[in-house]
Design an enzyme around this catalytic site. Structure first.
Site, PDB file in Angstrom:
ATOM      1  N   ILE A  47       0.896  -1.151   0.000  1.00 30.55           N
ATOM      2  CA  ILE A  47       0.000   0.000   0.000  1.00 30.55           C
ATOM      3  C   ILE A  47       0.938   1.204   0.000  1.00 30.55           C
ATOM      4  O   ILE A  47       1.601   1.481   1.001  1.00 30.55           O
ATOM      5  CB  ILE A  47      -0.951  -0.010   1.212  1.00 30.55           C
ATOM      6  CG1 ILE A  47      -1.844  -1.254   1.161  1.00 30.55           C
ATOM      7  CG2 ILE A  47      -1.780   1.261   1.246  1.00 30.55           C
ATOM      8  CD1 ILE A  47      -2.774  -1.423   2.341  1.00 30.55           C
ATOM      9  N   PRO A  48       1.046   1.901  -1.133  1.00 26.49           N
ATOM     10  CA  PRO A  48       2.178   2.798  -1.406  1.00 26.49           C
ATOM     11  C   PRO A  48       2.154   4.163  -0.726  1.00 26.49           C
ATOM     12  O   PRO A  48       2.041   5.206  -1.378  1.00 26.49           O
ATOM     13  CB  PRO A  48       2.110   2.939  -2.927  1.00 26.49           C
ATOM     14  CG  PRO A  48       0.653   2.832  -3.238  1.00 26.49           C
ATOM     15  CD  PRO A  48       0.130   1.808  -2.264  1.00 26.49           C
ATOM     16  N   CYS A  49       2.328   4.197   0.586  1.00 25.73           N
ATOM     17  CA  CYS A  49       2.362   5.470   1.303  1.00 25.73           C
ATOM     18  C   CYS A  49       3.581   6.307   0.923  1.00 25.73           C
ATOM     19  O   CYS A  49       3.574   7.525   1.118  1.00 25.73           O
ATOM     20  CB  CYS A  49       2.307   5.235   2.814  1.00 25.73           C
ATOM     21  SG  CYS A  49       3.552   4.111   3.433  1.00 25.73           S
ATOM     22  N   HIS A  50       4.601   5.668   0.346  1.00 23.19           N
ATOM     23  CA  HIS A  50       5.782   6.429  -0.074  1.00 23.19           C
ATOM     24  C   HIS A  50       5.478   7.378  -1.230  1.00 23.19           C
ATOM     25  O   HIS A  50       6.259   8.290  -1.502  1.00 23.19           O
ATOM     26  CB  HIS A  50       6.919   5.471  -0.460  1.00 23.19           C
ATOM     27  CG  HIS A  50       6.596   4.563  -1.599  1.00 23.19           C
ATOM     28  ND1 HIS A  50       5.902   3.378  -1.423  1.00 23.19           N
ATOM     29  CD2 HIS A  50       6.831   4.674  -2.928  1.00 23.19           C
ATOM     30  CE1 HIS A  50       5.745   2.790  -2.604  1.00 23.19           C
ATOM     31  NE2 HIS A  50       6.299   3.561  -3.532  1.00 23.19           N
TER      32      HIS A  50
END
Length: 172
Positions: A126-129
């Protein structure tokens, strides 16, 4: 039953924690995981192995979208919604915390958007970056270590992920 598989990467050690059907947590640290051979967490299943396989492909620029099933059922409904919205941010792109909050339904909730990123139990998957400050900069990231999110090592990991995606999406 709970399972896990471990991957050593250029960004540290990653452990996919799964149940029989889905991945629910990605532990990410800079030192090897110490597991007792008989511990339940030392057992693998198809989901944990596939999660690690896909993470390896992603980190090597060969995968843009994860397809392993994800289990967010232990999280609050609000956090589940934040994380589901995060999965819609396309590979190789970034958006601001305010834009993320707007997708959630309230552009003024940028601080809450940041909190959701910090509580993400599945970094990278889950790409929080991909979420940045309004001016395109960033000064915190919780992925990869339990150090302060502003620690340069954590910021380096965020930059590495963003750079890898930008490079891979250009060459695709």
């Amino acid at each position: 039953m709970f399972y896990s598989s471990i991957l050593h990467t250029p960004l540290g050690y990653m452990r996919a924690m799964t149940n029989d059907q889905a991945v629910y947590k990605l532990d990410w640290q800079q030192t090897p995981f110490i597991l007792h051979p008989d511990a339940p967490a030392a057992r693998q299943n198809d989901v944990s192995r596939e999660t690690i396989h896909q993470l390896d492909a992603y980190l090597n620029g060969r995968l843009e979208k994860f397809t392993v099933p994800i289990d967010l059922s232990s999280l609050s409904a609000s956090l589940q919604r934040w994380l589901e919205i995060l999965t819609t941010v396309p590979y190789g792109t970034t958006i601001s915390y305010a834009e993320f909050a707007e997708k959630w339904g309230n552009r003024k909730a940028a601080r809450a958007a940041g909190g959701a990123c910090q509580r993400n139990p599945l970094p990278i998957l889950i790409p929080c970056h991909r979420i940045l400050k309004g001016d395109g900069s960033y000064d915190n990231y919780s992925g990869g270590d339990n150090k302060n999110p502003r620690h340069p090592d954590n910021i380096y990991r965020k930059q590495w992920l963003i750079d890898m995606e930008a490079k891979s999406s250009v060459s695709a």
